[in-house]
Write an enzyme that holds these catalytic residues in place. Sequence first.
Site, mmCIF file in Angstrom:
data_model
loop_
_atom_site.group_PDB
_atom_site.id
_atom_site.type_symbol
_atom_site.label_atom_id
_atom_site.label_comp_id
_atom_site.label_asym_id
_atom_site.label_seq_id
_atom_site.Cartn_x
_atom_site.Cartn_y
_atom_site.Cartn_z
ATOM 1 N N LYS A 1 25.248 39.925 86.847
ATOM 2 C CA LYS A 1 24.583 41.205 87.111
ATOM 3 C C LYS A 1 23.473 40.944 88.118
ATOM 4 O O LYS A 1 22.410 40.447 87.766
ATOM 5 C CB LYS A 1 24.007 41.766 85.802
ATOM 6 C CG LYS A 1 23.893 43.289 85.749
ATOM 7 C CD LYS A 1 22.967 43.892 86.779
ATOM 8 C CE LYS A 1 21.508 43.826 86.384
ATOM 9 N NZ LYS A 1 20.615 44.376 87.457
ATOM 10 N N GLU B 1 1.188 36.407 87.775
ATOM 11 C CA GLU B 1 2.074 36.302 88.936
ATOM 12 C C GLU B 1 1.971 37.587 89.774
ATOM 13 O O GLU B 1 2.231 38.684 89.291
ATOM 14 C CB GLU B 1 3.525 36.085 88.483
ATOM 15 C CG GLU B 1 4.439 35.754 89.637
ATOM 16 C CD GLU B 1 5.824 35.286 89.189
ATOM 17 O OE1 GLU B 1 6.443 35.973 88.368
ATOM 18 O OE2 GLU B 1 6.280 34.244 89.690
ATOM 19 N N GLY C 1 18.631 47.355 85.610
ATOM 20 C CA GLY C 1 18.359 46.399 84.536
ATOM 21 C C GLY C 1 18.550 46.968 83.146
ATOM 22 O O GLY C 1 19.270 46.399 82.326
ATOM 23 N N CYS D 1 9.053 32.597 92.758
ATOM 24 C CA CYS D 1 8.585 32.099 91.462
ATOM 25 C C CYS D 1 7.855 30.764 91.619
ATOM 26 O O CYS D 1 7.084 30.390 90.764
ATOM 27 C CB CYS D 1 9.759 31.961 90.511
ATOM 28 S SG CYS D 1 11.162 31.127 91.258
ATOM 29 N N GLY E 1 22.205 45.540 82.917
ATOM 30 C CA GLY E 1 21.628 44.285 82.418
ATOM 31 C C GLY E 1 21.578 44.289 80.898
ATOM 32 O O GLY E 1 22.012 43.334 80.235
ATOM 33 N N GLY F 1 23.919 47.079 89.170
ATOM 34 C CA GLY F 1 23.388 48.181 88.377
ATOM 35 C C GLY F 1 21.949 47.944 87.987
ATOM 36 O O GLY F 1 21.356 46.913 88.319
ATOM 37 N N GLU G 1 14.643 31.334 83.542
ATOM 38 C CA GLU G 1 13.700 30.904 84.578
ATOM 39 C C GLU G 1 12.811 32.101 84.863
ATOM 40 O O GLU G 1 13.279 33.120 85.349
ATOM 41 C CB GLU G 1 14.485 30.438 85.815
ATOM 42 C CG GLU G 1 13.641 29.604 86.745
ATOM 43 C CD GLU G 1 12.935 30.428 87.783
ATOM 44 O OE1 GLU G 1 11.801 30.894 87.494
ATOM 45 O OE2 GLU G 1 13.517 30.623 88.847
ATOM 46 N N GLU H 1 20.245 49.323 82.176
ATOM 47 C CA GLU H 1 21.600 49.814 81.902
ATOM 48 C C GLU H 1 22.599 48.640 81.927
ATOM 49 O O GLU H 1 22.963 48.118 80.891
ATOM 50 C CB GLU H 1 21.977 50.890 82.920
ATOM 51 C CG GLU H 1 21.031 52.092 82.853
ATOM 52 C CD GLU H 1 21.278 53.146 83.936
ATOM 53 O OE1 GLU H 1 20.523 54.121 83.961
ATOM 54 O OE2 GLU H 1 22.215 52.993 84.756
#
Length: 498
Positions: free
Chosen positions: A185, A393, A217, A293, A221, A215, A259, A219
């Site tokens: 995804k 972050e 997240g 990241c 995900g 798609g 991660e 939904e």
Amino acid sequence: METTIQIKPSEIKFDEKYGPFINGEMVEPVNGYIDAVNAATGEVLSKIGRGGKEDIDRAVKAAREAFPGWANTPIEQRSALLSKIADVIEENQERLKLIECMDTGRALHEFDLDYQLVISQFRYFASAIITYYEGASRPVQNGYLLTKKEPLGVCGQIIPWNVPMIMAAAKVAPALAAGNTVVLKPAEDACLSVMEFAKLLADILPKGVVNVVPGIGGEAGQALIDHPDTDKLTFTGSVGVGRLVGRAAGDKIVPVTLELGGKSAHIVFPDVDIDPAVENATLGYTFFNGESCVLGSRLFIHDDIYDEFIEKLIDRAKEIKIGPPTDRSTRLASLINEKQGKRVLNYFEIAKNEGAKILYGGNRVTVPGHEHGYFIEPTIIEADHKMRIAQEEIFGPAVTVTRWKEVDEVIKMANDVEFGLAAGIMTKDLERALDTANKLEAGSVWINQYFNFQTGAPFGGYKNSGVGREHNKEALDAYSQSKTITAGFQLPQPGLYK
Ligand code: NAD
Ligand code: MN
């Protein structure tokens, strides 16, 4: 890997729409499409499927059906197919780079590094799998003991928008090498390169081995992590969603790799040559538009050189060329979307309110013809390491600068965050560098060269930066399970239980 881009952005032809890629072909999504947008101009580039529960279910079923065939494909053959994927990406890289550049808003030149990593991931796992099955076997009384590795099954993988193809490669390559099938995804904000990649895979892999469902997240995900028939979950993105993925894996008792970002310290010792050190620090906080990241987002500069270093850091920031993403000389371009742009600008307000000092930048810049985009100045913020601006972050081209005097003190500050993904050290004294590296709570420590990624070296985070490692053989472990077979040459003599 410097390649000469011959394709012009205007020559890129997108498909009219990219439905979910299931069982080897693009199919119609159940819930229609959402726009895929050029991050800098706002132009609608194409449409991507708005994947939902039904699409995910179809994809998982396709992956399940493909699993036995793929798992039993001889490893030499799986290895050869992974090498072929690397070759095909290499052949198509100019086009893929441009697509990803427009989709994400990141500067085109950066994608040379991205695709070098993408291609090497597939090459690495094509080789690594050949030497992986070194299961120990030995004679035992009346027989033989064998151990072997087996794939897990269907892997649900969710990736973010910042480096879409690096993420896709780091997840798909080890999963396939180990004999698993995949439902991927990608992120709703940038997945056109991944969808184009799926089309390339259609000519290489058996149907259903890799399925890609784009798609939103919450939904697609969420449907993927909730699906009862996956055997492994892998995720890269925010800590908040990472917790959801971890919980879902816990409920299903399947292994998980996470991660989850970072807030990496970059420590400058007083013995450095200041100009190259400033250059390395600048690269560390501006590459990937700061949307990385592993960004070197907390600079700790020794007191002896602090003032000179800061002056040069500011001068260097002024020189950074902010411009259209597709212009190869651009060094800093547009953030992914308005939400991310506002989030970054809001962090600068937070910084000011908590008493941090913006030494340079802090503003949105307008690039003609690209008014939609959020171009943010490289931003240097003098802050106490405890402030939110130095703890959370930001995911934009910003760095906090903090003064230090004693090594123990700077190591303590560097480790005093929730994250532990990466860190940097600059000094000529290797002994001091290695001693400091040993004491840093970070999965990757780069001495004298930031972002020094090496395929085959473990990559992943300490603390809230995640669980597990990617980019190396540990990823094969993460996509495999071990079996012990103890074989007796003959049945025991009757009477054993008398
Ligand atoms: P996110 O964590 O929401 O998104 C990452 C991926 O997870 C996307 O594919 C998204 O669709 C999916 N997702 C979202 N909600 C989900 C859910 N409930 N179930 C399953 N999947 C879901 O990240 P974001 O909102 O795009 O960015 C927010 C912040 O996260 C950024 O500002 C940055 O700090 C951080 N981030 C980190 C990384 C990283 O590489 N570690 C990447 C992107 C973002
Ligand atoms: Mn986009």
